[in-house]
Design a protein around this motif. Structure first.
Motif, PDB file in Angstrom:
ATOM      1  N   GLY A  52       9.690   0.650  -2.487  1.00 56.99           N
ATOM      2  CA  GLY A  52       8.155   1.189  -1.856  1.00 56.99           C
ATOM      3  C   GLY A  52       7.330   1.212  -2.913  1.00 56.99           C
ATOM      4  N   GLY A  59      -1.100   1.683   1.737  1.00 56.24           N
ATOM      5  CA  GLY A  59      -2.064   1.224   2.660  1.00 56.24           C
ATOM      6  C   GLY A  59      -2.978   2.135   3.591  1.00 56.24           C
ATOM      7  N   ALA A 132       7.223  -6.471  -3.231  1.00 55.53           N
ATOM      8  CA  ALA A 132       5.926  -6.740  -2.205  1.00 55.53           C
ATOM      9  C   ALA A 132       6.417  -6.619  -0.661  1.00 55.53           C
ATOM     10  N   PRO A 137       0.341  -7.649   5.580  1.00 56.40           N
ATOM     11  CA  PRO A 137      -0.163  -6.315   5.793  1.00 56.40           C
ATOM     12  C   PRO A 137       0.434  -5.772   7.085  1.00 56.40           C
ATOM     13  N   THR A 140       5.298  -1.655   6.380  1.00 56.67           N
ATOM     14  CA  THR A 140       5.719  -1.141   5.353  1.00 56.67           C
ATOM     15  C   THR A 140       7.008  -1.636   4.827  1.00 56.67           C
ATOM     16  N   ASP A 142       9.719  -0.452   4.874  1.00 55.83           N
ATOM     17  CA  ASP A 142      10.831  -0.276   5.763  1.00 55.83           C
ATOM     18  C   ASP A 142      11.236  -1.370   6.516  1.00 55.83           C
TER      19      ASP A 142
HETATM   20  N1  UDP Z   1       2.900  -2.901   2.580  1.00 59.71           N
HETATM   21  C1  UDP Z   1       2.822  -3.924   3.441  1.00 59.71           C
HETATM   22  N2  UDP Z   1       3.678  -4.898   3.868  1.00 59.71           N
HETATM   23  C2  UDP Z   1       4.879  -4.972   3.271  1.00 59.71           C
HETATM   24  C3  UDP Z   1       5.216  -3.920   2.331  1.00 59.71           C
HETATM   25  C4  UDP Z   1       4.415  -2.859   2.089  1.00 59.71           C
HETATM   26  O1  UDP Z   1       1.372  -4.130   3.658  1.00 59.71           O
HETATM   27  O2  UDP Z   1       5.587  -5.716   3.960  1.00 59.71           O
HETATM   28  C5  UDP Z   1       1.983  -2.251   1.687  1.00 59.71           C
HETATM   29  C6  UDP Z   1       1.623  -0.852   2.683  1.00 59.71           C
HETATM   30  O3  UDP Z   1       0.292  -0.517   2.610  1.00 59.71           O
HETATM   31  C7  UDP Z   1       2.521   0.245   2.082  1.00 59.71           C
HETATM   32  C8  UDP Z   1       2.389   0.106   0.878  1.00 59.71           C
HETATM   33  O4  UDP Z   1       2.812  -1.485   0.639  1.00 59.71           O
HETATM   34  O5  UDP Z   1       1.927   1.464   2.540  1.00 59.71           O
HETATM   35  C9  UDP Z   1       3.771   0.569   0.062  1.00 59.71           C
HETATM   36  O6  UDP Z   1       4.833   0.600   0.595  1.00 59.71           O
HETATM   37  P1  UDP Z   1       5.647   1.884   1.513  1.00 59.71           P
HETATM   38  O7  UDP Z   1       4.514   2.610   1.837  1.00 59.71           O
HETATM   39  O8  UDP Z   1       6.621   1.187   2.473  1.00 59.71           O
HETATM   40  O9  UDP Z   1       6.348   2.605   0.131  1.00 59.71           O
HETATM   41  P2  UDP Z   1       7.273   3.722   0.283  1.00 59.71           P
HETATM   42  O10 UDP Z   1       6.737   4.848   1.396  1.00 59.71           O
HETATM   43  O11 UDP Z   1       8.745   3.261   0.554  1.00 59.71           O
HETATM   44  O12 UDP Z   1       7.289   4.506  -1.109  1.00 59.71           O
END
Ligand code: UDP
Length: 245
Positions: A52, A59, A132, A137, A140, A142
């Motif tokens: 992540g 975002g 990535a 967009p 997340t 997940d």
């Molecule tokens: N994100 C996205 N598409 C994806 C994966 C991530 O737009 O397929 C962006 C989204 O803004 C997200 C950020 O990347 O908030 C960071 O990922 P995430 O919040 O999942 O991180 P974690 O909470 O796992 O650290």
């Protein structure tokens, strides 16, 4: 040592790399995560890691500050690429061969995500770090984890969180919260008090019978316990009974 799962998709939140900092990557925390991964790698697990970006940029937070949501999400995806490189560095320091593949092409620092190539890396004993997320967009990492687990034929999604499993209510706020040993996907999706993973990512796992193991990564040895079937965390699936630990 019997392994409950052979090919594992490990979802590591960006905050796991933060350690005691308020932001960014702590090399000490990254090495701690890397050592836990090496431990299960040495058991013979095949590992796909979806990392992540929450320790750097999310975002949703960017949007609150006035940035266009899609732009902010792309910024979040770039944050996951930084984390992927940080984790790669830590894993290679502890002797685990890795490849980073990114859903946003960035050939100078990572391979593009190519499914068949990722499968080949796994067969050759390399840990594959996927950066990535999905490359698009409004979702997340997940969702990236669920999708990649399905297409790479993983046995389980292991979702590392700050809490050691799924509870009937927030254990940080309620001292009488109880941990589930196993829980049906549907019981999570129906209960608005339970927030473990994005509901869209959870629903995708439910519809495709991809079990999810929720556990805490911050305690040394936990990943090994989760992989070898010790009673830690919570196992989420369709075919289990919902029961407390
Ligand atoms: N994100 C996205 N598409 C994806 C994966 C991530 O737009 O397929 C962006 C989204 O803004 C997200 C950020 O990347 O908030 C960071 O990922 P995430 O919040 O999942 O991180 P974690 O909470 O796992 O650290």
């Amino acid at each position: 040592m019997t392994m409950r799962f052979k090919r594992i998709l490990l979802k590591v939140g960006g905050e796991s790399l933060m350690g005691d900092r308020e932001y960014g990557i702590s090399p000490v925390a990254a090495l701690d995560v890397a050592r836990q991964i090496k431990d299960v790698y040495d058991l013979g697990s095949q590992l796909v890691i979806v990392i992540g970006g929450g320790n750097i940029f999310r975002g949703v937070a960017g949007e609150k500050n006035g940035i266009d949501r899609a732009t902010a999400d792309y910024m979040g995806m770039l944050a996951t690429v930084m984390n992927a490189l940080g984790l790669q560095d830590a894993l290679e320091k502890v002797g685990v061969p890795t490849r980073v593949q990114s859903a946003l092409t960035m050939p100078a620092v990572a391979e593009p995500f190519i499914r068949r190539k990722a499968l080949r890396h796994l067969e050759k004993g390399r840990v594959v770090i996927l950066a990535a997320g999905t490359g698009v967009p409004y979702v997340t990492t997940d969702t990236g984890a669920s999708l990649h687990a399905l297409e790479l034929h993983c046995d389980v999604v292991m979702k590392a969180t700050k809490v050691d499993g799924v509870y009937d209510k927030d254990p940080v706020k309620h001292t009488d919260a109880k941990r589930y040993k196993t829980i049906k996907f549907m019981d999570i999706l129906k209960n608005e008090n339970i927030a473990v993973m994005d509901s869209s990512a959870m629903a995708m796992c439910m519809e495709n019978n991809m079990p999810v193991m929720v556990f805490e990564l911050f305690k040394a040895g936990n990943l090994r316990k989760a992989v070898t079937g010790s009673d830690i965390g919570t196992y989420v699936a369709n075919e289990v009974e919902t029961q407390f630990a």
